[in-house]
Scaffold this active site. Structure first.
Site, short mmCIF file in Angstrom:
data_model
loop_
_atom_site.label_atom_id
_atom_site.label_comp_id
_atom_site.label_asym_id
_atom_site.label_seq_id
_atom_site.Cartn_x
_atom_site.Cartn_y
_atom_site.Cartn_z
CE LYS A 1 -4.15 -1.86 2.11
NZ LYS A 1 -5.24 -1.68 3.06
NE ARG A 2 5.13 1.02 4.13
CZ ARG A 2 4.74 -0.08 4.75
NH1 ARG A 2 3.69 -0.04 5.53
NH2 ARG A 2 5.38 -1.22 4.61
#
Ligand code: GLU
Length: 504
Positions: free
Chosen positions: A263-264
């Site tokens: 997600k990052r």
């Protein structure tokens, strides 16, 4: 008897739906639709601590935006509801009791501190502590305590968990549609927690019970759940239920091909990893929608992340992908996320939009174009459409149709200007002025015959002309541009450009 195909996408609402989750949803959807089956959305919200408000809504909206909505879901319940696990607590209680009664599960009372000590102790000796057949006999649980002691502990409100009693000395053979035969030695399994004293099941129990009760025939999910497959198969056996078929999808890898796309990574690599915008605690993460991607392009791209049709074909509309999709041709190996490929897909889908829908999208982005005559705007869209990677590239690609170039690229000027450019432009302007018919064909024939009479190079005329009109050396056909701009505009732009040359 074969049962009607039912598959489920079972996200935990712990944040925005990640691209990997969306791909899982898509493969479930494709498989269900291909088989004439049902696609279920089940919200796995048993972990209060990780629950994020708004995430469930985000998931449903993302599926709708991608045009792959569930047939049964919390918002559209079918026969097997409720579709949120937090609303099914009583069901899990009943099933954990069955496992306890049959001796397939047991109460465990060990505190976090005790387990931590065991862990440290094992590590000090160079080993690893596992709560399993080797250690359960020396820990505090219903296998080592008397029935009376167990009753007292529970009665006095002592914290407990219920653990699965993993079988000892057994090898299980399982099948995965994508990975084939998988063999696991049960001695390597730990006694996973299935239920907690707060009355909540863990993922494993709730997931298996629900898949059974919701008549799920195929479990299609991410590779990260592969290590749980043995436990799940053992749970089906313990309950005496037929198990579904399993398919564990390959990971989606970072652009480098090394490691799972997280997600990052979106922030790190500067591209979205979520379908829609997501307002986090600190900042807003832009989704694919907000970044200008069309859902059709995203879905086509995602469909080919891990699956390939076995042909060179790449462009699949959703219904074409449904017909071509086959779980057995999904790859085992991870699929690299390539944002340039997604941009390519987007360009293909923007190019396929009807002029009317593209024109309304463009007007929504650039309200100043509302006043442009409809047929003129459509003509401009037609000749620039294939150059748009995103709808909102329109101004970059076609803005010169609506406002004269303010500056001319330095490098383009260097490349274009010659000692006679000013004079050539004068003559060009005179020819254009004398034109009665201002169509691309008429202009082309007039300019070309003059060029060949005068024996001037084509580039010596056309390059400065393009630069005067567009401000750059790129763009659609100059004769088409001129006919769309009209005589007065063309001549005035040539004049302005001549001023700029003089000033240079
Ligand atoms: N709730 C799990 C998740 O968040 C579902 C895994 C499964 O599909 O079994 O991914």
């Amino acid at each position: 008897m074969t049962h009607p195909v039912r598959v489920r996408f079972a996200p935990s609402p712990t944040g925005p739906l990640h691209i990997g989750g969306l791909r899982t949803a898509l493969f479930n959807y494709l498989f269900a639709k291909k088989q004439g089956g049902t696609f279920v959305l089940r919200i796995e919200d048993t972990d209060h601590k990780r629950y994020v408000p708004g995430a469930e809504n985000y998931i449903s909206e993302s599926l709708s935006w991608c045009n792959i909505p569930a047939d049964e879901s919390p918002l559209q319940p079918g026969k097997y509801g409720p579709y949120r696990q937090s609303e099914r607590k009583a069901i899990y209680k009943q099933y954990i009791n069955t496992l306890l009664e049959n001796g397939d599960a047991y109460y465990a009372f060990d505190t976090a501190e005790t387990l931590d000590e065991f862990r440290k102790d094992h590590e000090a000796k160079g080993g690893a502590f596992i709560y399993n057949h080797q250690s359960r006999g020396s820990l505090s649980n219903s296998l080592t305590l008397t029935a009376e002691e167990v009753k007292d502990k529970i009665g006095s409100g002592h914290d407990f968990v219920v653990r699965f009693k993993a079988p000892q000395g057994r090898i299980i053979e399982m099948n995965d549609i994508i990975r084939g035969k998988i063999t696991i030695d049960c001695n390597t399994l730990d006694d996973k927690v299935l239920f907690k004293s707060d009355g909540m099941p863990t993922y494993h129990l709730a997931n298996v019970v629900d898949d059974h009760l919701m008549k799920i025939t195929h479990v299609i999910r991410g590779e990260e759940w592969l290590p749980s497959m043995a436990l799940h198969v053992l749970l089906y056996e313990a309950f005496g239920w037929d198990k579904p078929e399993f398919a564990h999808l390959p990971l989606i890898l970072k652009p480098s091909g090394k490691g799972k796309l997280s997600k990052r990574d979106g922030d790190k690599f500067g591209f979205p990893v979520f379908p829609l915008d997501w307002q986090g605690d600190e900042r807003l993460s832009q989704g694919f929608k907000g970044a200008g991607y069309l859902p059709e392009a995203l879905i086509n791209f995602l469909g080919l992340l891990g699956w390939n049709p076995g042909t060179e074909e790449e462009l699949f509309k959703l219904n074409e992908m449904i017909s071509a999709f086959d779980l057995t041709s999904v790859n085992k190996a991870g699929a690299r996320f390539d944002i340039d490929k997604l941009k390519w897909f987007n360009q293909q889908y923007v190019a396929q939009l009807s002029v009317d829908s593209l024109s309304s999208m463009i007007i929504a982005n650039y309200p100043q174009l509302k006043s442009v005559e409809h047929s003129q705007l459509n003509k401009i869209i037609r000749i620039t459409q294939e150059r748009l990677v995103f709808v909102n590239d329109f101004w970059k690609v076609a803005g010169f149709f609506f406002e004269a170039p303010q500056k001319f690229k330095e490098r383009a000027l260097k490349k274009t200007l010659r000692a006679d450019t000013f004079d050539i432009l004068d003559q060009t302007k005179a020819i254009l002025k004398s034109q009665k018919v201002f169509t691309p064909e008429a202009l082309q024939s007039a300019i070309k015959s003059w060029i060949s009479d005068q024996q001037i190079g084509f580039g010596a005329v056309m390059q400065p002309l393009r630069l005067a009109l567009v401000g750059d050396l790129k763009g659609p056909d100059v004769f088409v541009i001129m006919s769309l701009l009209g005589k007065d505009c063309v001549c005035s732009r040539i004049g302005k450009f001549q001023h700029a040359i003089e000033a240079n």
